[in-house]
Motif scaffolding. Sequence first.
Motif, short mmCIF file in Angstrom:
data_model
loop_
_atom_site.label_atom_id
_atom_site.label_comp_id
_atom_site.label_asym_id
_atom_site.label_seq_id
_atom_site.Cartn_x
_atom_site.Cartn_y
_atom_site.Cartn_z
N GLU A 74 2.99 10.36 -7.00
CA GLU A 74 3.98 10.90 -7.92
C GLU A 74 3.35 11.24 -9.27
N ILE A 75 2.46 10.37 -9.73
CA ILE A 75 1.79 10.63 -11.01
C ILE A 75 0.80 11.79 -10.88
N GLU A 76 0.07 11.80 -9.76
CA GLU A 76 -0.93 12.85 -9.56
C GLU A 76 -0.27 14.23 -9.49
N GLN A 77 0.86 14.30 -8.80
CA GLN A 77 1.53 15.59 -8.65
C GLN A 77 2.01 16.15 -9.98
N ALA A 78 2.22 15.30 -10.94
CA ALA A 78 2.67 15.75 -12.27
C ALA A 78 1.55 16.44 -13.04
N LEU B 263 0.83 -1.20 0.00
CA LEU B 263 0.00 0.00 0.00
C LEU B 263 0.87 1.26 0.00
N ASP B 264 1.94 1.25 0.80
CA ASP B 264 2.84 2.40 0.83
C ASP B 264 3.47 2.64 -0.54
N LEU B 265 3.88 1.54 -1.18
CA LEU B 265 4.54 1.65 -2.47
C LEU B 265 3.60 2.23 -3.53
N ILE B 266 2.41 1.64 -3.65
CA ILE B 266 1.52 2.10 -4.72
C ILE B 266 0.94 3.48 -4.41
N GLN B 267 0.82 3.82 -3.12
CA GLN B 267 0.37 5.17 -2.76
C GLN B 267 1.41 6.20 -3.21
N TYR B 268 2.69 5.87 -3.00
CA TYR B 268 3.77 6.75 -3.44
C TYR B 268 3.74 6.91 -4.96
N GLN B 269 3.56 5.79 -5.67
CA GLN B 269 3.52 5.84 -7.12
C GLN B 269 2.34 6.67 -7.62
N PHE B 270 1.20 6.47 -6.99
CA PHE B 270 0.00 7.21 -7.38
C PHE B 270 0.20 8.71 -7.15
#
Length: 576
Positions: free
Chosen positions: A200-204, A191-198
């Motif tokens: 990162e994409i959202e912030q772009a 959950l931590d990993l995919i939350q970070y990935q999500f």
Amino acid sequence: MLMELSIRNFAIIDHITISFDEGLTVLTGETGAGKSIIIDAIGQLIGGRGSVDFVRHGSKRAEIEGIFSISRTHEINQLFHDLGVEKDEEDTVLLKREITKQGKSICRINGKLVTLATLRQIGQMMVDIHGQHEHQQLLQGDKHIFMLDRFAGEEVESAKKEYQVLYESFIKKRDKLKQLTENEQDIIQRLDLIQYQFNEIEQAKLDPGEDKELLEEKKKLDHGEDLYKTVLNTYQALYGENRGLEWTMVAMNQIEEAAAVDENLTPYKETITNCYYLLEEVAFSLRDYYENIEFDPERIEQINYRLSEINQLKRKYGGSVNEILERSSKLEEEIDTLKNRDERLNQWVKELEGIAKDLLIEGSHLTELRKKEANRLKEEIQKELQSLYMKDTEFEVNFDMKSIDIDDLTNVNKRLNINQQGMHDVSFMVATNKGEPLKPLAKIASGGEISRMILALKTIFSDHEGVMSLIFDEVDTGVSGRVAQRIAEKIHYISVGSQVLCITHLPQVAAMADTHLFISKGQAEDRVTTAVHALEQDEKIEEISRMISGVEVTELTRQHAKELLEQAKKMKEINV
């Protein structure tokens, strides 16, 4: 069926071409003449394992070609379509394989280069080679369920398709449940990993197709000066004193005067008038375009920075902005699933229970249909074995249950017994003598028993295998007398309406042939050569006499050969 075979520089064969017909073709000749080498060549043609040993000594490569006639209704046509292989107007297919002395294989189907795996896939649907010690499909236990289904027909196939739809649904749902029931710490880390990935994409804050738009804009800015000059020159070529538009106006005015005199010129007047106004509109648009061209180094820097940011995301999450956004959507869905794991788990357990219940119903129905057909198959096999003087042999279709345990994953509290083909594996079991236990078909010890069992099964399955050419390589080894006669009749029965090639040492089998090929060896330039000769009636009598006597051909053996041929003729008339 196989219509023609050409072999060049293969083992002891220099070059031979053999034509084949429907029905039973037997190949006879002395040991070492090259009979089995011809079958080996066909084996290579349909994708067998190659070897440099097959290349004739002193040659650079061995070449095997085969021309096959294919029915338009045969299932192999779909495979040809998928591979992009076209048949000619006569529905023939040319297979070709070359084996170099370095051990490399070059495979072609109708001139199209294909891999060895593709050649094998095509070839094994066209030809089935059975040698006494080779475990072909009938001796491979994992193929028996497919044979039973093919024997059973449409009802079983339809039930299996319905079952497999549910099976795939069950497996997908089960795999999702596995993910939800992993170790708690693993779930948190995931959950931590995919939350970070999500995040990162959202912030772009990506927009669909943004990368393509930026690249297009960058291209214009990078070439702004050249673009300005070329568009300005285009505009000036059209607009101004003594330029394109001015001369087009002159032409328009002149043609108007002419059209006033001759109405036949009216279409030309309209065309030139339309062209003038279109060109005028284009000229004004070009002027607006070049006046708005920007030379903005700061904007180029902004675009380069944004593209660099997008490329970093591409390396992690996809090859385009749209793929990255799709990945973001999937990550968001998975985050929601993991955060609401307990709720989803209960929901999916109930769904899995429903699928499992339906799967058990369909699986049980499929098994019932198969068992009914297995009994019918058993009866037919027993009849064939009786006719081959194996009256004490027992044949059974064994149903072996496999299982997937889902207790620990879903709390369903039951075992669901399934595999991809149904609730059971199927295998053919045989006991060749009274009092012996049933054993897998592949474990029959006696060569003669293998020969008869294979022929019994081939007789039953010959209409269900879909193979166009069947080859027996000394499958009649180990039998004699009345059994040999019955085997000859079975082999011919299988060949009726199809094509069977058979290497044999039995005169009874040779007598049943529709075509008799004699294989001989000789010498040319101190090299062994192989020759193939189609025998006429008198030559058949001599060859069968040799097979009967072994050494010396006498009038008695010739008379016996004639009797065998006459008996075979009557038997073939009955089979037809």
